[in-house]
Design a protein around this motif. Sequence first.
Motif, mmCIF file in Angstrom:
data_model
loop_
_atom_site.group_PDB
_atom_site.id
_atom_site.type_symbol
_atom_site.label_atom_id
_atom_site.label_comp_id
_atom_site.label_asym_id
_atom_site.label_seq_id
_atom_site.Cartn_x
_atom_site.Cartn_y
_atom_site.Cartn_z
ATOM 1 N N UNK A 106 35.298 35.603 45.204
ATOM 2 C CA UNK A 106 34.464 35.900 44.072
ATOM 3 C C UNK A 106 34.527 36.352 43.373
ATOM 4 N N UNK A 107 33.793 36.563 41.992
ATOM 5 C CA UNK A 107 33.844 37.077 40.917
ATOM 6 C C UNK A 107 32.763 37.611 41.276
ATOM 7 N N UNK A 108 32.237 37.169 40.993
ATOM 8 C CA UNK A 108 30.319 37.348 40.843
ATOM 9 C C UNK A 108 29.782 38.357 41.931
ATOM 10 N N UNK A 109 30.179 37.607 43.102
ATOM 11 C CA UNK A 109 30.294 38.453 44.304
ATOM 12 C C UNK A 109 30.435 39.966 44.260
ATOM 13 N N UNK A 110 31.668 40.002 44.483
ATOM 14 C CA UNK A 110 31.994 40.646 43.679
ATOM 15 C C UNK A 110 31.619 42.176 42.798
ATOM 16 N N UNK A 111 31.053 41.578 41.803
ATOM 17 C CA UNK A 111 30.227 42.295 40.581
ATOM 18 C C UNK A 111 29.382 42.634 40.880
ATOM 19 N N UNK A 112 28.306 41.975 42.090
ATOM 20 C CA UNK A 112 27.203 42.444 42.998
ATOM 21 C C UNK A 112 27.236 43.582 43.229
ATOM 22 N N UNK A 113 28.480 43.381 44.219
ATOM 23 C CA UNK A 113 28.376 44.845 44.869
ATOM 24 C C UNK A 113 28.633 46.178 43.956
ATOM 25 N N UNK A 114 29.680 45.948 43.461
ATOM 26 C CA UNK A 114 30.508 47.077 42.331
ATOM 27 C C UNK A 114 28.731 47.666 41.598
ATOM 28 N N UNK A 115 27.997 46.044 41.367
ATOM 29 C CA UNK A 115 27.029 46.724 40.534
ATOM 30 C C UNK A 115 27.136 47.498 39.255
ATOM 31 N N UNK A 116 28.408 47.715 38.650
ATOM 32 C CA UNK A 116 28.042 48.509 37.206
ATOM 33 C C UNK A 116 27.181 47.653 36.469
ATOM 34 N N UNK A 117 27.161 49.016 35.820
ATOM 35 C CA UNK A 117 25.624 48.241 34.351
ATOM 36 C C UNK A 117 27.169 48.117 32.934
ATOM 37 N N UNK A 118 26.479 47.256 33.144
ATOM 38 C CA UNK A 118 27.263 47.145 31.622
ATOM 39 C C UNK A 118 26.094 46.158 30.370
ATOM 40 N N UNK A 119 24.954 46.384 30.634
ATOM 41 C CA UNK A 119 23.469 46.831 29.111
ATOM 42 C C UNK A 119 23.643 48.115 28.664
ATOM 43 N N UNK A 120 24.253 49.225 27.255
ATOM 44 C CA UNK A 120 23.709 50.202 27.026
ATOM 45 C C UNK A 120 22.716 50.047 26.183
ATOM 46 N N UNK A 121 22.474 49.327 25.278
ATOM 47 C CA UNK A 121 21.519 49.238 24.658
ATOM 48 C C UNK A 121 20.814 50.064 24.249
ATOM 49 N N UNK A 168 28.503 44.796 26.967
ATOM 50 C CA UNK A 168 29.454 43.618 27.210
ATOM 51 C C UNK A 168 28.112 42.354 27.578
ATOM 52 N N UNK A 169 28.867 41.172 27.227
ATOM 53 C CA UNK A 169 27.541 39.634 27.990
ATOM 54 C C UNK A 169 28.286 39.763 29.060
ATOM 55 N N UNK A 170 27.533 39.104 29.490
ATOM 56 C CA UNK A 170 28.203 38.505 31.467
ATOM 57 C C UNK A 170 29.378 37.885 31.051
ATOM 58 N N UNK A 171 29.885 37.101 30.088
ATOM 59 C CA UNK A 171 31.135 36.592 29.955
ATOM 60 C C UNK A 171 32.172 37.166 30.282
ATOM 61 N N UNK A 172 31.687 38.206 29.289
ATOM 62 C CA UNK A 172 32.598 39.125 28.461
ATOM 63 C C UNK A 172 33.317 40.369 29.627
ATOM 64 N N UNK A 173 32.208 40.761 30.191
ATOM 65 C CA UNK A 173 32.587 41.028 31.821
ATOM 66 C C UNK A 173 32.720 40.911 32.549
ATOM 67 N N UNK A 174 32.821 39.605 32.962
ATOM 68 C CA UNK A 174 33.879 39.055 34.286
ATOM 69 C C UNK A 174 34.518 38.471 33.751
ATOM 70 N N UNK A 175 35.412 38.552 32.314
ATOM 71 C CA UNK A 175 36.673 38.424 32.429
ATOM 72 C C UNK A 175 37.202 39.450 32.327
ATOM 73 N N UNK A 176 36.562 40.609 32.068
ATOM 74 C CA UNK A 176 37.143 41.781 31.720
ATOM 75 C C UNK A 176 37.412 42.162 33.899
ATOM 76 N N UNK A 177 36.331 42.172 34.425
ATOM 77 C CA UNK A 177 36.616 42.168 35.692
ATOM 78 C C UNK A 177 37.581 42.058 36.127
ATOM 79 N N UNK A 178 37.930 40.309 35.750
ATOM 80 C CA UNK A 178 38.964 40.045 36.712
ATOM 81 C C UNK A 178 40.389 39.650 36.223
ATOM 82 N N UNK A 179 40.493 39.937 34.590
ATOM 83 C CA UNK A 179 41.669 40.484 34.701
ATOM 84 C C UNK A 179 42.107 41.877 34.840
ATOM 85 N N UNK A 180 41.067 42.652 34.418
ATOM 86 C CA UNK A 180 42.230 44.602 34.680
ATOM 87 C C UNK A 180 41.424 44.559 36.032
#
Length: 1025
Positions: A783-798, A859-871
């Motif tokens: 599951x992409x949510x679980x995989x992103x949680x495990x990877x724990x990469x930063x997506x907010x660079x504000x 990136x917003x959550x949805x944008x990061x999720x799309x990049x994660x799943x496709x890339x």
Amino acid sequence: MRKKVDERIRTMIENGVRQRQRSMFVIVGDKSRDQIVNLNYMLTKSRVKSRPSVLWCYRDKLEISSHKKKRGKQIKKLMQRGLLDPEKADPFSLFMETSDITYCLYRDSERVLGNTFGMCILQDFEALTPNLLARTIETVEGGGLIILLLRSLSSLTSLYTMVMDVHERFRTESHTQAAARFNERFLLSIASCKACVVMDDELNILPISSHMKFIQPVTNNEDSEGLSERERELKELKDQFREDFPVGPLIGKCCTMDQGKAVINFLDSILDKSLRSTVALLAARGRGKSAALGLAIAGAVAAGYSNIFVTAPSPENLKTLFDFVCKGINALEYKEHLHYDVMKSADPELKKATIQINVYKQHRQTIQYLKPNDHGKLSQVELLVIDEAAAIPLPIVKSMLGPYLVFLSSTVNGYEGTGRSLSLKLLQQLESQSQPSVQSNGPNSSRLFKKIELNESIRYASGDPVETWLNDLLCLDLANSIPNISRLPHPKECDLYYVNRDTLFSYHKESEIFLQRMMALYVASHYKNSPNDMQLMADAPAHHLFVLLGPVDESKNQLPDILCVIQVCLEGQISRKSAMKSLSEGRSPSGDQIPWKFCEQFQDNVFPSLSGARIVRIAVHPSALRLGYGSAAIGLLSRYYEGQMRRLFDDDEEETEEPDVKIAEAAEKASLLEETIKPRANLPPLLVHLHERRPEKLHYLGVSFGLTQELFRFWRKHNFYPFYVGQIPSAVTGEHTCMVLRPLNSDDIEVSESNKHGFLDPFYQDFRQRFRRLLGTSFRHLNFKLAMSVLASKIDYSNHEPSEYDNNSTSKLLEDMLSPHDMKRLEAYSNNLVDYHLILDLVPILAHQYFSERLPVSLHGAQAAVLFCLGLQDKDIGTVKEELGIEREQVLSNFIKTMKKLYGYLHNIAGKKIETTLPRLKEIEMPPLSKSMDEDLAEAAKEVEEQRRAANEAPVDPKILQKYAIGDDNEIDKALQNTKVSASGIISVKSNRTKTDKKDKHKETGKSKRKGTDGGRSELKKKRS
């Protein structure tokens, strides 16, 4: 010499036969095998039926072979050595040859499940485990005997120090001494079992079985037909439905009243044919659940159901169910090979288990086995039967429910160790959904739900004392052991206590109540439990128990409510030599899970030498879930092992250890026939506050669990970081194994203060890199949510400030991975000039760089999720659409926004540098003129005027004038005389040059003209080339 057998033994066997209850005999002595013949003879005489079948279980070697010729030779040798009395040799040989004996190795005991025997013999006590004990005892029918053979003992209390085979698995390099607490509790519990007798090998009853003094023969409560009250009720039920089809023939196959009522309930739902019912069947072991389900399926076949699917953890679990399907349709006058065929599995591991029954009497009907993980293949199903639902992961069971008839069966307690998550969670949910509500319009809101419970045992009568003893010993029947909590205190008011295991397993009354409550929390909270867990808790030297309790009122003489239980296993302290040996041999010893896995994953031989604790289990009271008690317990445990909770101990003060209790004192004073067994006195307190116990010196806390979003979020919240995720999911649960660590503050390891991961940081970063690389292969379906949680990469660079390092790393990325043409394609896609397929090859490169935190773009959550799943996970747009639950257009919209942001960042950093590297045509330079046309013309005219002036002022060259020379003065005179002078004063004089001179001059002039033309042409040709 002959000796009269104690009448109390015969009375006990006869009472068991009359009441359909089992009896248990523990025989101590090297010649205990000889008494099997006598007990078997007494049992045969007490029964009306044929001779009892025998199950003989052993570890690896039988003293007397099961082969006839070998057995004869062995008996002859034993007689020659004086180890076998000739008078007893013939009866024993006769018993071996005439009895129906099934021999079974302990390691193969699973194959006797579902079978029924009249007598069970268990030898090799050292090899027994709680699982084996329960599994074998459960096969004995009512009125049967269970015989446990023990070798010669000087004292029964020597069992307390007996080294069991399973202890070998409990030992680790740093913890070698296993305590036999389970044996002590086992022996003390036998003394309290009314249907158990302990004897020596001459059938002398030992004092531990003092209850045998008062045994009396019992009489049967039977009517004139020899039927008990429950049997009479069942007979009346069968008579009532005898003429009804298909109910009558199927009820005729039922053995108990409960089972008959269950089959009637199933058939009601089947004949209703509304396909919107869920029926759950709950019972303990040996109640006939599988048989009732099999008869219900036979009724569904008679009712015309075409597609019936059956699922269970393994096809082997469905042996009884399919047997009763066949018995049921045979009772409905179906004939095998004529009206139906049974298909067996060709897989040798499944041992020819039935996987399909095809019926074609009325029309084509199929009863098909389906693996739980293949629930996505359910199509056109009319009836789904889930057997042993508690052994299947709860999410999978939920996903199986659909718009069809569903039958569930589950064991709520038993030796297979299934937890109660099914009955506590799923059944409550189904029950609430079945209640009518105005606002509920969901897909399952209109479903009907029934719950059926079977309490009456089939193999033996209700109230069987051996069953009660076994349930108490192994804490199997804990449905009513979870007490209601009187008050829920705030988590900050709670304290963590250490549980002394010597006192916990001492078989004192209060200790037993506390143990039952602890085990009840385990069963209620964990999906899978096993009776062997009890022996692990009791005997393993590295295991420790903690409980979270609310404020304790010492004025009230009662046990406090248990809010949370934690079981911890100490690991590590492995020598460098052992670690090097393990790495060189490529294998890991048993125990010390986290150190060996860490050593294997990172090829590091230093980490195993550190000491740590693995949290084996954490169980919260079901009434106190999600209230912060688990978090409070973890926080207190971490503080305890970091040394923040202990009071100041003196250096000379001895460490608090579990005291060594002398347990063999009775052996020195009394023989077997005089020894009395009772619980130990002068035991330490059951609960010790953490302030009063010195903690072990640890470097880390660790956990190993099945990877789910909820569990990972819980452990991550408490600063546990993953270092290993198994690539192959579990065949049972479908989950990946995950191991996480939390470094503890320790002076032994040098770590920079700014590093929040402590010594784990380099290993954690290495794990993240490896996990990211495997997302496209082994973890593609995670599951992409679980995989992103495990990877724990930063997506907010504000709040990120750009640095020279970022620019350099981005420039290096553009040099090494992205060509200028790639950037042009990205630019074209960002400007909506091309389709997304044109840049799909660049998405993995950009995704890997972004999630390795080298491209600081927010990136917003949805944008990061799309990049994660496709890339990273290499999924297509359709799959991403389903996983994210959004439309295809939204996926593409988020994708192009992401690409625009990434391209914008890359272009800003190195856009000009990229432009200079692109190939270009050579450009002709046309610089603007420095003067205007008028100025240029004026200058040219001035030059011409000056040239003319200079020519006019210069003296005349005689050579030029020569061509006008007149050769003879007479010619001029002639011209003047003959010609009339014009008004202009010009006359013509004939030249004196010859014709040849004129011709030569003319030729020269022509040549020079041609030369100039040819030269111009040749120059033009050169320019063109």
